[in-house]
Design an enzyme around this catalytic site. Structure first.
Site, mmCIF file in Angstrom:
data_model
loop_
_atom_site.group_PDB
_atom_site.id
_atom_site.type_symbol
_atom_site.label_atom_id
_atom_site.label_comp_id
_atom_site.label_asym_id
_atom_site.label_seq_id
_atom_site.Cartn_x
_atom_site.Cartn_y
_atom_site.Cartn_z
ATOM 1 N N SER A 42 0.858 -1.196 0.000
ATOM 2 C CA SER A 42 0.000 0.000 0.000
ATOM 3 C C SER A 42 0.884 1.233 0.000
ATOM 4 C CB SER A 42 -0.867 0.002 1.258
ATOM 5 O OG SER A 42 -1.497 1.257 1.426
ATOM 6 N N TYR B 267 -0.989 -0.274 10.542
ATOM 7 C CA TYR B 267 -1.302 -0.677 9.163
ATOM 8 C C TYR B 267 -0.157 -0.261 8.229
ATOM 9 C CZ TYR B 267 -3.457 -1.083 4.597
ATOM 10 O OH TYR B 267 -3.694 -1.430 3.285
#
Ligand SMILES: NC(=O)c1ccc[n+]([C@@H]2O[C@H](COP(=O)([O-])OP(=O)(O)OC[C@H]3O[C@@H](n4cnc5c(N)ncnc54)[C@H](OP(=O)(O)O)[C@@H]3O)[C@@H](O)[C@H]2O)c1
Length: 250
Positions: free
Chosen positions: A136, A149
Site C-alpha cells: 500500500s 497498518y
C-alpha cells in the site's frame, strides 16, 4: 500450457476481481478467504474446472498447510502467488489504538504473508514463478491513524525487495504493488461496518476500483519473463500528497 495462480483474499475487493480476471485470461486459479459462501459463489459463477477454492483463516498456519496439502493434482504447480489478503483495523492515533487490532493486522498482513510465501517458495523456484505482494502507499507515506497498518505495509514492500535479492538467479519475479485510495470493502472492515464512513471517504473522489488492480496484477504477471516490476505505486488522480503537519503551542 495453462498457468496456475494462487490468490489470497479472493472473496472480496482486489482479490475477487483478480480471480475473475485470471480465469477470463485462461489461467487456473486457487482462491482463498474465510467466507466460504463467497468462495462458493465464485464456483457457481465460474465452474470448478479451472477454479479451486479453499476456505481458511490465513492466520491459522495448520489450516493453511492443510489447504495446500489438499490441492488437487492439477492445481499443485503454482506459477504465481498473489499475497493480497489483508486489512486495516481502526483509524485511532496510536495512543488510543486497540492492541488486539494491531496484532490482527500484523498476524494477517505480515505473519500469514511470510508463512504462505515460505511454504510456496520451493514450487515457485522450481517453476520460475512470480510473487505479487499487495502492499500500500501507506507503507511509504505516513498519515494520522495509519500507525500499525502502515508499518505492516512497509514490511510487505521491504520484504518484496529482499526476496528479489535472495531469489537472484532463480528466475522468480517479485513485485510490490502499492495502491492508494481504492473503494472495496476495505473501509467497511476498517471501521467495523460503518457504511456511512466508507461512503463519505470515497464520495466524489473517483477512487481506484477493484478491476483496476486486477488489471494491474494481470499486466505484471504476464510480462515477458526477463522483466521485473519491483514496485508499482497506483493512485487515483484525485489523490496526491498533503505535506507535513506542524504543531504550535497555544
Ligand atoms: N482498498 C484500499 O484502499 C487499499 C489500498 C492499498 C492496499 N490495499 C490492500 O489490498 C488488499 C486487499 O484489500 P481490499 O481493498 O480488496 O479489501 P477487502 O475488500 O476488504 O478484501 C480483503 C480480503 O482479505 C481477506 N482476508 C482478510 N483477513 C483474512 C484472514 N484472516 N484470513 C483469510 N483472508 C482474509 C478477506 O477475505 P475474508 O474476509 O473472506 O477472509 C478479503 O477477501 C489488502 O492487503 C489491503 O491492505 C487496499
Amino acid at each position: 500450457m495453462t498457468r496456475t495462480i494462487l490468490i489470497t483474499g479472493g472473496t472480496s475487493g482486489f482479490g475477487a476481481a483478480a480471480v475473475s480476471r485470471f480465469l477470463a485470461g485462461g489461467w487456473r486459479v486457487i482462491a482463498t478467504g474465510r467466507r466460504a459462501e463467497r468462495l462458493q459463489a465464485l464456483v457457481d459463477a465460474h465452474g470448478s474446472e479451472r477454479l479451486h477454492t479453499a476456505a481458511f483463516d490465513i492466520r491459522d498456519e495448520a489450516a493453511m498447510h492443510a489447504a495446500l496439502d489438499a490441492l488437487p493434482a492439477e492445481f499443485r504447480g503454482i506459477d504465481a502467488l498473489v499475497n493480497n489478503a489483508g486489512l486495516a483495523l481502526g483509524t485511532a492515533p496510536a495512543q488510543r489504538a486497540d492492541l488486539a487490532q494491531w496484532r490482527q493486522m500484523i498476524d494477517t498482513n505480515v505473519t500469514a504473508l511470510v508463512t504462505l510465501t515460505h511454504a510456496l517458495l520451493p514450487t515457485l523456484i522450481e517453476r520460475r514463478g512470480a510473487i505479487l505482494n499487495v502492499s500500500s502507499i501507506a507503507g511509504s507515506y505516513p498519515y494520522p491513524g495509519g500507525n500499525t497498518y502502515g508499518g505492516t505495509k512497509a514490511f510487505v514492500t521491504q520484504f518484496s525487495l529482499g526476496l528479489r535479492s535472495d531469489l537472484h538467479g532463480t528466475g522468480v519475479r517479485v513485485t510490490s504493488i502499492e495502491p492508494g485510495l481504492a473503494e472495496t470493502e476495505f473501509t467497511l472492515v476498517r471501521t467495523s461496518g460503518d457504511q456511512g464512513a466508507s461512503d463519505t471517504l470515497y464520495a466524489g473522489t473517483q477512487p481506484i476500483v477493484a478491476d483496476d488492480i486486477a488489471e494491474t496484477l494481470w499486466w505484471v504477471a504476464n510480462l515477458p519473463p526477463h522483466l521485473n516490476i519491483n514496485r508499482l505505486e497506483v493512485m487515483p488522480v484525485s489523490q496526491s500528497f498533503g505535506g507535513f503537519q506542524i504543531h504550535r503551542d497555544a
